[in-house]
Design a protein around this motif. Structure first.
Motif, PDB file in Angstrom:
ATOM      1  N   UNK A 232      39.190  53.177  41.600  1.00  0.00           N
ATOM      2  CA  UNK A 232      39.605  53.849  40.363  1.00  0.00           C
ATOM      3  C   UNK A 232      40.660  53.049  39.633  1.00  0.00           C
ATOM      4  N   UNK A 233      41.575  52.447  40.393  1.00  0.00           N
ATOM      5  CA  UNK A 233      42.643  51.698  39.741  1.00  0.00           C
ATOM      6  C   UNK A 233      42.375  50.201  39.697  1.00  0.00           C
ATOM      7  N   UNK A 234      41.681  49.689  40.707  1.00  0.00           N
ATOM      8  CA  UNK A 234      41.623  48.229  40.818  1.00  0.00           C
ATOM      9  C   UNK A 234      40.264  47.581  40.594  1.00  0.00           C
ATOM     10  N   UNK A 235      39.194  48.397  40.518  1.00  0.00           N
ATOM     11  CA  UNK A 235      37.888  47.777  40.322  1.00  0.00           C
ATOM     12  C   UNK A 235      37.828  46.952  39.033  1.00  0.00           C
ATOM     13  N   UNK A 236      38.378  47.460  37.916  1.00  0.00           N
ATOM     14  CA  UNK A 236      38.314  46.655  36.683  1.00  0.00           C
ATOM     15  C   UNK A 236      38.933  45.267  36.852  1.00  0.00           C
ATOM     16  N   UNK A 237      40.031  45.178  37.609  1.00  0.00           N
ATOM     17  CA  UNK A 237      40.692  43.886  37.820  1.00  0.00           C
ATOM     18  C   UNK A 237      39.758  42.911  38.528  1.00  0.00           C
ATOM     19  N   UNK A 238      39.110  43.388  39.607  1.00  0.00           N
ATOM     20  CA  UNK A 238      38.246  42.482  40.367  1.00  0.00           C
ATOM     21  C   UNK A 238      36.957  42.160  39.597  1.00  0.00           C
ATOM     22  N   UNK A 239      36.484  43.129  38.818  1.00  0.00           N
ATOM     23  CA  UNK A 239      35.309  42.847  37.979  1.00  0.00           C
ATOM     24  C   UNK A 239      35.622  41.738  36.992  1.00  0.00           C
ATOM     25  N   UNK A 240      36.836  41.818  36.442  1.00  0.00           N
ATOM     26  CA  UNK A 240      37.299  40.798  35.501  1.00  0.00           C
ATOM     27  C   UNK A 240      37.345  39.424  36.194  1.00  0.00           C
ATOM     28  N   UNK A 241      37.829  39.419  37.440  1.00  0.00           N
ATOM     29  CA  UNK A 241      37.917  38.164  38.187  1.00  0.00           C
ATOM     30  C   UNK A 241      36.519  37.567  38.403  1.00  0.00           C
ATOM     31  N   UNK A 242      35.551  38.441  38.718  1.00  0.00           N
ATOM     32  CA  UNK A 242      34.190  37.945  38.912  1.00  0.00           C
ATOM     33  C   UNK A 242      33.660  37.309  37.626  1.00  0.00           C
ATOM     34  N   UNK A 243      33.991  37.992  36.506  1.00  0.00           N
ATOM     35  CA  UNK A 243      33.549  37.440  35.218  1.00  0.00           C
ATOM     36  C   UNK A 243      34.162  36.062  34.991  1.00  0.00           C
ATOM     37  N   UNK A 244      35.455  35.950  35.332  1.00  0.00           N
ATOM     38  CA  UNK A 244      36.137  34.662  35.196  1.00  0.00           C
ATOM     39  C   UNK A 244      35.486  33.582  36.053  1.00  0.00           C
ATOM     40  N   UNK A 245      34.922  34.011  37.188  1.00  0.00           N
ATOM     41  CA  UNK A 245      34.322  33.040  38.098  1.00  0.00           C
ATOM     42  C   UNK A 245      32.833  32.831  37.814  1.00  0.00           C
ATOM     43  N   UNK A 246      32.365  33.425  36.717  1.00  0.00           N
ATOM     44  CA  UNK A 246      30.964  33.216  36.343  1.00  0.00           C
ATOM     45  C   UNK A 246      29.979  34.123  37.051  1.00  0.00           C
ATOM     46  N   UNK A 247      30.454  35.251  37.553  1.00  0.00           N
ATOM     47  CA  UNK A 247      29.532  36.200  38.184  1.00  0.00           C
ATOM     48  C   UNK A 247      29.448  37.477  37.360  1.00  0.00           C
ATOM     49  N   UNK A 248      28.327  38.179  37.520  1.00  0.00           N
ATOM     50  CA  UNK A 248      28.187  39.467  36.850  1.00  0.00           C
ATOM     51  C   UNK A 248      29.200  40.435  37.474  1.00  0.00           C
ATOM     52  N   UNK A 249      29.928  41.225  36.646  1.00  0.00           N
ATOM     53  CA  UNK A 249      30.982  42.084  37.182  1.00  0.00           C
ATOM     54  C   UNK A 249      30.479  43.166  38.140  1.00  0.00           C
ATOM     55  N   UNK A 250      29.200  43.429  38.118  1.00  0.00           N
ATOM     56  CA  UNK A 250      28.687  44.493  38.986  1.00  0.00           C
ATOM     57  C   UNK A 250      28.389  44.001  40.395  1.00  0.00           C
ATOM     58  N   UNK A 251      28.725  42.759  40.701  1.00  0.00           N
ATOM     59  CA  UNK A 251      28.421  42.219  42.020  1.00  0.00           C
ATOM     60  C   UNK A 251      29.599  42.344  42.980  1.00  0.00           C
ATOM     61  N   UNK A 252      30.578  43.170  42.621  1.00  0.00           N
ATOM     62  CA  UNK A 252      31.693  43.412  43.542  1.00  0.00           C
ATOM     63  C   UNK A 252      31.570  44.832  44.093  1.00  0.00           C
ATOM     64  N   UNK A 253      31.850  44.978  45.370  1.00  0.00           N
ATOM     65  CA  UNK A 253      31.825  46.297  46.001  1.00  0.00           C
ATOM     66  C   UNK A 253      33.194  46.517  46.641  1.00  0.00           C
ATOM     67  N   UNK A 254      33.852  47.626  46.288  1.00  0.00           N
ATOM     68  CA  UNK A 254      35.170  47.885  46.864  1.00  0.00           C
ATOM     69  C   UNK A 254      35.100  48.927  47.980  1.00  0.00           C
ATOM     70  N   UNK A 255      35.916  48.708  49.006  1.00  0.00           N
ATOM     71  CA  UNK A 255      36.027  49.672  50.096  1.00  0.00           C
ATOM     72  C   UNK A 255      37.468  50.156  50.101  1.00  0.00           C
ATOM     73  N   UNK A 256      37.651  51.459  50.092  1.00  0.00           N
ATOM     74  CA  UNK A 256      39.004  51.986  49.991  1.00  0.00           C
ATOM     75  C   UNK A 256      39.570  52.286  51.384  1.00  0.00           C
ATOM     76  N   UNK A 257      40.015  51.221  52.085  1.00  0.00           N
ATOM     77  CA  UNK A 257      40.536  51.441  53.433  1.00  0.00           C
ATOM     78  C   UNK A 257      42.004  51.870  53.419  1.00  0.00           C
ATOM     79  N   UNK A 258      42.588  51.995  52.225  1.00  0.00           N
ATOM     80  CA  UNK A 258      43.958  52.509  52.164  1.00  0.00           C
ATOM     81  C   UNK A 258      43.919  54.048  52.112  1.00  0.00           C
TER      82      UNK A 258
END
Lengths: 940, 62
Positions: free
Chosen positions: A444-470
């Motif tokens: 909820x808070x951090x997925x947009x950040x990592x999606x953005x990072x994937x975009x920066x690295x040339x990947x589609x933003x939907x290719x990240x999966x987050x696990x909330x182990x906190x």
């Protein structure tokens, strides 16, 4: 963003201001600081924490709160040992990222800006005023702000309310209202407008923490005039919070308690002991108000807030400088947010030509095509010690070692820190990863950040999966570290299984029709049309009546302005002359379809033979449908010519009739409101009554005017007029809903029977005239609600998307609301809200296209049987039926889809799947979970 | 940010980073303008960040 910065000078003219500011040093390099908190642990000096109102200690080197923006620590020079005495410097070697820099000096900057918005907020009530309420004499007398920090779960006492004197839990708490408000003794004659509501809120929160605590609120009038505010008061009463209308004279320590002396309206004096006293402090003008005024040249009013007028509530005497928020006058959060949007719109209107020139566009590398086998990278986060103090992070990380598709795994102290994100990007490129699993905190808070990072690295933003182990492991299973580690491994294994099946999803954009449809040609609708025109956008303005102007046409004057009619006339002319505004009178919307950016509506305009249907294509809709006066039964309003509404009285007073201001008038407030026929408060009627009472006194000073009221809600500066009316001899007598005034006719005389709570006796009077303060009911909201699928409140006003943070947007994208259709409100608030709605409505028009969240439903045409079950179930009208060949098939309107998944879960043939949550992906997750369970069972 | 004169056409300065200032700044960027948000304290957020819950819904609104 320039923090720690003071405004020094403002020169120039609208469109070309030169601003001088000075930035004070933080003594910490913001780019290097990782907000790890080590420096605060080592700093030896104590420092009263102003963020917690001095209720707790921090260190000179600190951060106000964990979520602070910017997330950089800073050193308070007033108590730092090095900056004061040139000793210590213990923090410098402690900081592992070498961020501490005592060499930093104040920096002066010169900025070139086109417009200025002043939103410096409000100041605190002075100690001197608080002393009158014995503040400082006894530790258990606290301000409401201190109490707020006390009840906060993340505050210094973790939400535990206790007496400072001996640490006991207070059994009885008293709130005293109007501390530093409605008090000429401290030069604050105005009402701060928010204290009644926050006192009720704090009382309810305190009860949540301790259900045994007895709370009494001492008040003069309970001013819960905002939308849905009365309901909060009723909730408070229903859980046993006591409201006492009384003036507190004295607070004295008595044994280990505080003795309150108060006098009630009935004239009795009472004594009552309490364990804790909370002072509901008002909002004062900002401490540096005169400094701001000197620098910017804007005028202040007599209370040192920014001077404003009813028709231009946010503009100042200096062109190009606008105000917003509490500096414009004391107000609550929704209204501050509304004014902020309105101010943004005004600035945008001023700088129309320069729009877009200052924006920095971000470029992303070309997205890699997704043809290769999955190469998954797993990143496990410690979250400082948030996760790693419970979960064995290394065990979790190593558990993925031999999993299918995993080619890389690592751990990180803070995955979200700037340097970690940069490392993530490099790792993706270096190891040619095409799927990423991040085991950390909440998406909820951090997925947009990592999606953005994937975009920066040339990947589609939907290719990240987050696990909330906190949240799901280390927090909820804090006492069972082993189980938490096992669960983390399960969740990570499931995420890896899902990651193997992830598909890139296209980001879709839809072009926008740059035109607005505004429904309602009253003041709100006209302001919206003009503001949009100022920003360069066309609109079609629908008015159901014959002329523009709405309720404003019925007003003669307001409490602060005598020029209502001239203003209205000018406004109508401006609207009619404006080439960007197309006015349709006697017009109604018949049908509307489409979605944000692309609506198409059918409008019927004219009557009889001239009636014509128009089709209007538009990108946004603004609802400014207004309201009208309610006509309650039971007060002889329809039966007697001597019973009229305040609106009718205003008209009569403005006329020339000889007897227009008779010798005795009784006004009845809340006639038909607040639990009578209408459940809510209409916000403006108290002001209206005071306005008319003053007018009567002006025409006929000997007239006896009696106002029967429940709470006088002359909030804000209207309090001045209320005081003036009392000084001029208008008599105000409170009544209860249980003892409503009775109006009846006997013979030729009109009688009003009521209980005089001041004299404590039944009264029966025979006034010449009775004026009813009736409420406001919205116009036509039910039909529009069905047409646009926009929800209403119980009281039939439109329900905003978020009461505080999105006050002019509706839950349906691209639809905005303002004026009486949103809730009863006075003219200045209507105007600011209309300006805000125009600013918000301009946002999609400015962008030119709307981007659609890639996670939307999609229908597989092959399997769809065209049953249209999904069309009926979709709460957002986001599925339509189309013809494919000879068969009917469902199709998602991506721009309207909110990805709730109702359609996918009900489709009888599994033809609908949700992007990012396909059946295949979820099944593989479940299977991955099952595999381990089988293994464990086998082991047992 | 460097020293000296900053020049950006079509920029707006917002003085005060409380809820009103932050909202105005966000809306302005969405409307296509560059914003300087000037705040005298070390963090933005203003008084609202001190609040536990907010009326009338008593949620946290963060």
């Amino acid at each position: 963003m320039l923090t720690n910065t003071d405004l020094l000078a403002l020169d120039g003219k609208p469109g070309d201001f030169t601003v001088k500011v000075r930035q004070r040093p933080r003594y910490i390099d913001a780019d290097a600081c990782t907000a790890c908190g080590l420096c605060t642990q080592y700093c030896p000096k104590h420092h009263l924490d102003p963020y917690n109102e001095g209720l707790s200690l921090t260190r000179p080197i600190h951060i106000d709160y964990a979520q602070a923006v910017p997330a950089t620590y800073y050193i308070d020079p007033s108590s730092c040992l090095y900056l004061q005495h040139e000793t210590c410097q213990i923090c410098v070697p402690v900081c592992q990222s070498h961020a501490i820099n005592f060499e930093q000096q104040p920096e002066e900057l010169e900025l070139n800006v086109g417009a200025v918005i002043l939103s410096p907020g409000f100041g605190k009530i002075s100690e001197e005023t608080l002393k009158k309420f014995s503040y400082g004499k006894h530790p258990d007398i606290v301000t409401s702000v201190e109490f707020e920090r006390m009840t906060t779960a993340s505050g210094p006492f973790l939400g535990e309310v206790k007496c400072f004197s001996d640490g006991r839990h207070p059994g009885r708490i008293a709130f005293i209202q109007c501390v530093g408000s409605r008090d000429l003794g401290c030069d604050n004659g105005y009402c701060s407008s928010v204290c009644c509501m926050y006192a009720i809120k704090e009382a309810m929160v305190a009860r949540e923490h301790d259900p045994e605590v007895e709370i009494t609120i001492f008040y003069m009038d309970i001013r819960t005039q905002g939308k849905e505010f009365d309901k909060a008061r009723q909730r408070a009463e229903s859980i046993g919070i006591r409201f006492v209308r009384a003036k507190v004279g004295d607070i004295t320590p008595w044994r280990n308690q505080l003795q309150l002396t108060y006098s009630t309206f009935a004239g009795t004096h009472e004594f009552e002991p309490f364990d804790m006293v909370v002072l509901s402090v008002g909002l004062e003008s900002p401490r540096d108000a005169s400094g701001i005024s000197d620098i910017t040249g804007i005028e202040l009013n007599k209370y040192n807030f920014a001077k404003s007028d009813t028709f231009n509530p946010l503009t100042t005497n200096r062109e190009g400088v606008v105000v917003a928020g509490a500096f414009q006058g004391p107000k609550d959060i929704p209204e501050s947010v509304t004014q902020a949007s309105a101010a943004a719109g005004l600035a945008a209107g001023l700088l129309k030509k320069q729009r877009g020139q200052g924006i920095v566009h971000k470029d992303y590398p070309q997205e890699k095509s997704d043809t290769d086998e999955p190469r998954i990278g797993v990143f496990v986060c410690h979250c400082g010690i948030n996760i790693s103090s419970v979960v064995d992070v290394h065990k979790v990380e190593n558990s993925v070692e031999n999993m299918e598709g995993v080619v890389y795994h690592t751990d990180s102290l803070y995955s979200c820190s700037q340097d970690a994100v940069e490392t993530l990007k490099k790792t993706i490129i270096e190891h040619n990863l095409n799927r990423v699993v991040i085991a950390a905190c909440s998406p909820r808070t951090h997925e947009p950040l990592f999606q953005e990072t994937l975009k920066d690295a040339g990947l589609n933003p939907c290719l990240v999966e987050m696990v909330n182990i906190r949240d799901q492991c280390s927090w909820v299973h804090a006492g069972e570290p082993e189980a938490a580690t096992d669960k983390s491994q399960d969740l990570v294994r499931m995420a890896v299984a899902k990651a193997r099946k992830l598909k890139p999803l296209p980001e879709q954009t839809v072009p926008v029709t740059e035109r607005a449809l505004i429904i309602g040609g009253g003041i709100a609708g006209m302001i919206v049309a003009l503001s949009l025109a100022d920003q360069g956008y066309e609109s079609v303005l629908l008015e159901k009546g014959k002329t523009l102007g709405g309720n404003l046409g019925l007003l003669n004057h307001t409490l602060s302005s005598n020029e209502t009619a001239t203003h209205l006339k000018k406004l109508v002319v401006r609207v009619k002359k404006n080439k960007k505004i197309d006015v349709l009178t006697q017009a109604e919307i018949v049908h509307s379809s489409g979605f944000i950016g692309n609506f198409s509506s059918v409008v019927a305009a004219g009557t009889g033979k001239t009636k014509k249907e128009h089709t209007v294509d538009h990108g946004v809709i603004v609802l400014a449908t207004g309201g009208h006066a309610h006509r309650p039964d039971g007060y002889l309003l329809e039966e007697s010519s001597r019973v009229i509404t305040q609106q009718e009285l205003e008209k009569r007073l403005a006329g020339r009739a000889k007897n227009r201001a008779p010798d005795s008038v009784i006004m009845i407030q809340c006639a038909g409101s607040r639990g009578d026929d209408l459940k809510y408060c209409s916000k403006i009627c108290c002001n209206h009554a005071v306005k008319n009472a003053l007018q009567i006194k002006k025409i006929n000073p000997d007239s006896q005017v009696i106002v029967l009221y429940r709470d006088m809600r002359t909030y804000g500066y209207a309090e001045d007029s209320y005081r003036e009316a009392r000084l001029k001899g208008v008599v105000f007598i409170p009544y209860d809903l249980e003892q409503k005034p009775q109006v009846y006719e006997k013979g030729r005389r009109l009688h009003v029977q009521f209980f005089d709570s001041l004299m404590q006796e039944e009264m029966d009077m025979t006034p010449d005239l009775v004026a009813l303060s009736v409420g406001i009911v919205p116009d036509g909201t039910e039909d529009l609600s069905k047409l646009l699928k926009a929800p209403l409140t119980d009281d039939k006003f439109f329900l905003e998307a978020h009461v505080k943070l999105r006050p002019v947007e509706l839950p349906v994208d691209g639809v905005y609301v303002c004026g009486l259709a949103h809730g009863p409100k006075p003219l200045d608030e209507t105007i600011a809200q209309a300006q805000a709605a125009a600013a918000k409505a301009a946002i999609p028009l400015v962008k030119g296209s709307v981007s659609v969240d890639p996670i939307v439903s999609s229908v597989d045409e092959e399997t769809c049987i065209g049953c249209s079950l999904c069309v009926n179930l979709c709460p957002f009208g986001a599925i339509e039926m189309i013809k494919v060949g000879k068969r009917r098939k469902a199709r998602t309107i991506s721009a309207s889809c909110k990805a709730c998944g109702i359609c996918a879960s009900h489709c009888p043939t599994f033809a609908i799947s949700m992007g990012g949550f396909t059946n295949e992906q979820i099944t593989s997750q479940i299977e991955a979970f099952g595999r381990a369970t089988e293994k464990e069972t086998a082991e047992v | 940010m460097g020293k000296g004169m900053e020049h950006r056409a079509g920029s707006v300065m917002v003085v005060g980073g409380g809820i009103a200032g932050v909202q105005a700044a966000l809306d302005l960027t969405e409307l296509g303008y560059y914003v300087y948000l000037v705040e005298k304290a070390a963090v933005v957020g203003g008084v609202m960040a001190q609040l536990d819950k907010t009326f009338p819904t008593n949620d946290c609104s963060l």
